[in-house]
Motif scaffolding. Sequence first.
Motif, PDB file in Angstrom:
ATOM      1  N   UNK A 205       0.802  -1.227   0.000  1.00 31.18           N
ATOM      2  CA  UNK A 205       0.000   0.000   0.000  1.00 31.18           C
ATOM      3  C   UNK A 205       0.831   1.272   0.000  1.00 31.18           C
ATOM      4  N   UNK A 206       2.149   1.153   0.112  1.00 34.25           N
ATOM      5  CA  UNK A 206       2.996   2.348   0.160  1.00 34.25           C
ATOM      6  C   UNK A 206       4.242   2.159  -0.702  1.00 34.25           C
ATOM      7  N   UNK A 207       4.724   3.226  -1.282  1.00 33.16           N
ATOM      8  CA  UNK A 207       5.924   3.146  -2.101  1.00 33.16           C
ATOM      9  C   UNK A 207       7.181   3.322  -1.276  1.00 33.16           C
ATOM     10  N   UNK A 208       7.277   2.582  -0.175  1.00 28.92           N
ATOM     11  CA  UNK A 208       8.477   2.688   0.662  1.00 28.92           C
ATOM     12  C   UNK A 208       8.996   1.297   1.017  1.00 28.92           C
ATOM     13  N   UNK A 209      10.274   1.236   1.364  1.00 26.45           N
ATOM     14  CA  UNK A 209      10.892  -0.032   1.765  1.00 26.45           C
ATOM     15  C   UNK A 209      11.483   0.126   3.163  1.00 26.45           C
ATOM     16  N   UNK A 210      11.749  -0.984   3.844  1.00 25.75           N
ATOM     17  CA  UNK A 210      12.401  -0.887   5.165  1.00 25.75           C
ATOM     18  C   UNK A 210      13.701  -0.087   5.099  1.00 25.75           C
ATOM     19  N   UNK A 211      14.476  -0.286   4.035  1.00 27.74           N
ATOM     20  CA  UNK A 211      15.731   0.459   3.884  1.00 27.74           C
ATOM     21  C   UNK A 211      15.470   1.965   3.927  1.00 27.74           C
ATOM     22  N   UNK A 212      14.449   2.386   3.174  1.00 25.63           N
ATOM     23  CA  UNK A 212      14.141   3.827   3.150  1.00 25.63           C
ATOM     24  C   UNK A 212      13.637   4.315   4.505  1.00 25.63           C
ATOM     25  N   UNK A 213      12.792   3.501   5.150  1.00 35.01           N
ATOM     26  CA  UNK A 213      12.236   3.924   6.440  1.00 35.01           C
ATOM     27  C   UNK A 213      13.369   4.162   7.439  1.00 35.01           C
TER      28      UNK A 213
END
Lengths: 559, 418
Positions: A205-213
């Motif tokens: 549901x989101x365009x993010x990854x754990x790395x980015x977070x």
Amino acid sequence: MLWIKNGIVVDPKNKINLEKMDIFVKNGKIVPESEIKKGDCKVIDASGKLVVAGGVDMHAHIAGGKINTGRTMRPEEMRVVRNIAGKFRASVGRVLLTAPAIGYEYAKMGYTTSFEAATPPVSSLHTHEELDSIPMIDKAALPVFGNWHLVFKCIEEKNIEKLKALVAWAIERSKGFGVKVVNPGGVEAWMYGGNVKNLDDQVPGFGVTPREIITWLIRANEELGLPHSVHLHCNNLGVPGNYQTTIESIKLAKGFKNEKRQVLHVTHVQFNAYSGSSWRDFGSGAAEIAKLVNSMDNVTIDMGQPIFGHATAMTGDAPFQFTLHKLLGARWSNKDTEVETGAGIVPIGYLPNNPVHAVQWAIGLELGLLTESDKVALTTDYPNGGPFTEYPYIMAMLMSKKMREGELKKVHQYVQKATNLPSIDVEKTLYEVIHMTRSLPARILGLENKGHLGIGADADIAIYNLNPLETDFSNGFEKVYKAFKVAEFTIKGGEVIVRNGELLKEVYGRTFWVDARKKVDLEVVMQDVKNYFQYYSLQLSNYGVEERWLKKPERLEVV
Amino acid sequence: MQDIVCTFCGSVCDDGEYDLKKKSVKKFCKLGSSKFAEKERIKAPMIDGKEVSYEEAIDKAVEILVNAKRPLLYGWASTANEAIRLGVILAEKLGGVYDQCASVCHAPGTLATIEEGVPGGTLGSVKNRADVVVFWGSNPMEAHPRHGMRYSISAKGLLVKDRKQRKVIVVDVRPTKTAKIADIFIQIKPGYDYAIFSALRAIISGNADAVPSEVGGVAKEKLIELADIMKNAKYGAILYGLGVTQSRGRDRNVENAIKLVQLLNRTTRWIIWPMRGHYNVVGAGEVPAWEVGYQYAIDFSRGYPRFSPAEFSAVEVLKRRDCDAALIVASDPVAHFPRIAVQHLKRIPVIQIDPYPNMTTLVAKIVIPSAVYGIEAEGTAYRMDCIPLRLKKIIETNYWTDEKILEEMLRRVEKFKG
């Protein structure tokens, strides 16, 4: 005024190692001799005794919805009676303790500060109510950020100013202390029955990854200049082979720098230091992690040491808790929390003759022994790894190879094959262990007046009935263990609260919270917050905690 | 004033608008509005029906409590956490019994939690994610009138955007008001909840063969249909009420429902949560849990807390005549307890703290009126899903708060006990 006479002082922050000296206390602070009148002082004769700062527990689950659900779910934990009501409160609990018991047991052991390691921002009022009910110690709470939709949105937009404003706002609203991240992205995936498996998986549901977070939150945390760094519970906790995820996550700190402290603290690493591909070839990845941490100057860790016996797993890592429930067939509580986070609670026990548990136990110790003492703090991730009351066991184990050899005989021999513990000769010095339990956790948290005995420090002091100059730490481990279990004196804010392990006076400590609002323009994010609040089940104006509702708040302003 | 927090039911709506001139509230349901409307109050503290000062009433109350061998301290579901905490400490100091309204209401859910844990979530999770909501033995349209609109039926969420995207199922023994607006209503025979949970578990785990053609008045085909809906939900919620906890099976019903939810989570996401009644009945359990380790039915006669629902819940203590004084706070046991329990309340000195007169006032030796939380007093309460909310003080009052009254009592008790 207090005059602690002739003690043998170990104070790593001030580079004092086994020096016979006097300590002076006035108005709750440590002061130079010139500021007191000796005639007016209460004198404590500490001749032949070890004098150190009060212990600092940088990661424990001591307050809030998780531990309280644990108590409700496990009345069997409450059958151990520790104190009968009288001058002090009744206090009960085996590993899970009531709020009064938490304060009392820390104090008896010479610990004077503890941080609640995870609070959902929306439930932080509950967390603070429990913190306010814990006597004796100073405390604080870390709100969780790693699965919050609003955080994801700021990162999706690649808008660092918004993210900083959100972090500053949320920490203020929750009267929290720093940025906790639990299984970034994985808990949101759990809302769909899934998890994330590596740092580049996209969060559903989101365009993010754990790395980015992780990276974006480190950046926001550092630009805000918060006292504490990002405090990370890595992805893939409890999964064989996860040490590689941990190594990749630690490397995300590269490129960030802070003069005063680490830029990333990775917590209860024992649970994230497994090699192998299943429970059959499960083993230790501790050496690799320790090597990496030693090679970097901006990352710290804490152990998350399991203690054989009862424990209760409770984390914001809800998908892991469900896996644990399936694995053990144990009771399972879960709490999906608004659009912020989740949590789970499962009873566990660590058995010496279980090969997996024995390896977990060995990994914790490997981390403590192989990592430089300036980079690893001592924790059990209470109550996940077991009771904090067994910190003295870990301290003694780190200082004695002989004690470890004895203990190794009692556990499943799979540890011989799966870990390096049997071949580790390291014996940490007293100085190092005092650092790992006092000055280091205080530095990691950014608490300048804690964990040391220098002028201006809070007068939180522990005196142990142990003459370190005459103690053989390698062979005298039983004596060492016993001495650290029960403080001869615990002094909190200049007052003697424990004598020979007996409670003397009930005091209530402060709750620290961090205010970084001056570092941001809150308006850049408030419209987004307002819009997103349509997905909450309460009003924005009713969200958060006011300082005046707390018993003894202490604001630390970031300027 | 905006965003007033309602102190009636467990939904704890926090979006009320209070009109200071009219002394009335907008947006709340009938139940909530009636709480905020002006009502008959206990005028002043009383001893044996005679008006006295707060100090006199508290002195006398403390005298009774410290001279009692085992006082019962009961109620707590309609007051703030700050008062509850003092109540728990008071019970501890007095060597009495602490019990709260859940023991005659949702406590079987606590017992089920002890057996199995509780896989739950907040109401915001239901609102945003739940495409299937099952009200089992609960009737929010009457008991929690705004629950459906705010959280669970027509609530507009992130993933489930409106009523059309959400399937609402009611399982009950009679066609309730909620059943009327449900997509599916399954009427079961009273006392067959356990059997139906078992049948659903059997079907979902692939053992439909073991299920007879009819269970608890429901045809097997219908159960298979329900099981299919449950399995195919993306995120489901079972919101259960007293129909489950107070019918045959009680805690075992809830336990079985939790096992069903455990099973469903192996293939999709489900949560289960009780529809709690009073606005802070959750606090009445959470506060003692952190203070002394248990949620209800706690005896302190040995100086440390012991939990035993069959012995130390208020009704059992009263039935056994095992208390010799009672402090009743924010509750009306005389109206709700079995007659045999009420008979003992009539025998012993009763101290009541409550803003409003009720049946218990009639048997109370000492009556201490208090301010109403959320209107005249500030404090903390936990919504039915444990979300903490701060209750507001909107208007001034001369009434003391429960917190202040209990603080004064505790101070005096500590003096007596040394």
